[in-house]
Design an enzyme around this catalytic site. Sequence first.
Site, PDB file in Angstrom:
ATOM      1  N   ASP A   1      37.292  36.009  37.635  1.00 26.17           N
ATOM      2  CA  ASP A   1      36.360  35.030  38.190  1.00 26.17           C
ATOM      3  C   ASP A   1      36.195  33.798  37.297  1.00 26.17           C
ATOM      4  O   ASP A   1      36.428  33.842  36.088  1.00 26.17           O
ATOM      5  CB  ASP A   1      34.976  35.667  38.352  1.00 26.17           C
ATOM      6  CG  ASP A   1      34.907  36.616  39.541  1.00 26.17           C
ATOM      7  OD1 ASP A   1      35.969  37.000  40.066  1.00 26.17           O
ATOM      8  OD2 ASP A   1      33.775  36.968  39.916  1.00 26.17           O
TER       9      ASP A   1
ATOM     10  N   HIS B   1      35.065  31.181  45.319  1.00 20.27           N
ATOM     11  CA  HIS B   1      33.906  31.619  44.519  1.00 20.27           C
ATOM     12  C   HIS B   1      32.866  30.490  44.435  1.00 20.27           C
ATOM     13  O   HIS B   1      32.156  30.387  43.452  1.00 20.27           O
ATOM     14  CB  HIS B   1      34.397  32.051  43.136  1.00 20.27           C
ATOM     15  CG  HIS B   1      33.430  32.883  42.334  1.00 20.27           C
ATOM     16  ND1 HIS B   1      32.635  33.869  42.871  1.00 20.27           N
ATOM     17  CD2 HIS B   1      33.142  32.880  41.001  1.00 20.27           C
ATOM     18  CE1 HIS B   1      31.908  34.425  41.901  1.00 20.27           C
ATOM     19  NE2 HIS B   1      32.189  33.834  40.765  1.00 20.27           N
TER      20      HIS B   1
ATOM     21  N   HIS C   1      29.378  27.615  41.529  1.00 19.58           N
ATOM     22  CA  HIS C   1      28.775  28.886  41.145  1.00 19.58           C
ATOM     23  C   HIS C   1      27.283  28.913  41.437  1.00 19.58           C
ATOM     24  O   HIS C   1      26.472  29.437  40.664  1.00 19.58           O
ATOM     25  CB  HIS C   1      29.034  29.171  39.664  1.00 19.58           C
ATOM     26  CG  HIS C   1      29.186  30.638  39.366  1.00 19.58           C
ATOM     27  ND1 HIS C   1      28.149  31.426  38.940  1.00 19.58           N
ATOM     28  CD2 HIS C   1      30.247  31.466  39.445  1.00 19.58           C
ATOM     29  CE1 HIS C   1      28.578  32.658  38.765  1.00 19.58           C
ATOM     30  NE2 HIS C   1      29.850  32.719  39.069  1.00 19.58           N
TER      31      HIS C   1
ATOM     32  N   HIS D   1      36.653  38.049  33.873  1.00 23.40           N
ATOM     33  CA  HIS D   1      36.590  36.584  33.929  1.00 23.40           C
ATOM     34  C   HIS D   1      37.760  35.968  33.167  1.00 23.40           C
ATOM     35  O   HIS D   1      38.063  36.404  32.055  1.00 23.40           O
ATOM     36  CB  HIS D   1      35.279  36.086  33.317  1.00 23.40           C
ATOM     37  CG  HIS D   1      34.061  36.484  34.105  1.00 23.40           C
ATOM     38  ND1 HIS D   1      33.481  37.714  33.968  1.00 23.40           N
ATOM     39  CD2 HIS D   1      33.360  35.828  35.063  1.00 23.40           C
ATOM     40  CE1 HIS D   1      32.447  37.794  34.809  1.00 23.40           C
ATOM     41  NE2 HIS D   1      32.352  36.662  35.483  1.00 23.40           N
TER      42      HIS D   1
HETATM   43 ZN   LIG Z   1      31.348  34.147  38.855  1.00 26.77          ZN
END
Ligand SMILES: [Zn+2]
Length: 225
Positions: A48, A98, A102, A192
């Site tokens: 991510d 995504h 954010h 991540h």
């Molecule tokens: Zn995230």
Amino acid sequence: MLSALLAGGIALTTAPAATAGSTGADRAQATIVTSTGRGGNSVAFTFDDGPGANTPQMLDVLAKNGVKAVFCLWGDHVRQNPDMVRRIVNEGHTLCNHSMQHQDMGGWSADQVRQNLEQTNNAIRQAVPNAQIPYYRAPYGSWGQSADVAASMGMTPLGWRADIADWQPPGADTLTQRLRQAITPGAVVLMHDGGGDRSQTVTAVDRVIPEFKGQGWSFDLPARQ
Ligand SMILES: [Zn+2]
């Protein structure tokens, strides 16, 4: 994590239809996926908040080990690093929306969510025309209306079963241990590659993939079972 998933589940059963003409099939499509399609000794790696400074290293590690993964991209980061998005796609990985920045969209209206998700997909497709974006993952796991909206746009809501909590890097050895424990049959694992210094995550992934491959594990895409 559990509370976020439960909140998503509750939203699915109580929220009004996200779009006019929403059908039962749309509803099923809005189920949040947290596992690989076939379970067993298979696992799905998801990364991510990129693309970012450590994304090229992560891609190197995945290529060296012959593993495909899912990259959940921020629209703003896509605009800053379009070449990395092209590389992710060219090397056979799968894209996931995504959001643009954010945002926690848990309390947003369906229209507001849709606008953000469309903007994010447009940013990705400016980097890679006609890119396939089969998944959406809610920032912070705060789903609100977004699972329904994503499904209506043809994206599968992508959750996770295990999270190695690498946003505050605890050291590569600790992350390596957490990643070993996160790999259970059929798990979608959240890591991540962007949003900060992810070099420790790169190291952990580089160590753990050969161990599990050696034990016969395969690396798959998330899917409904
Ligand atoms: Zn995230």
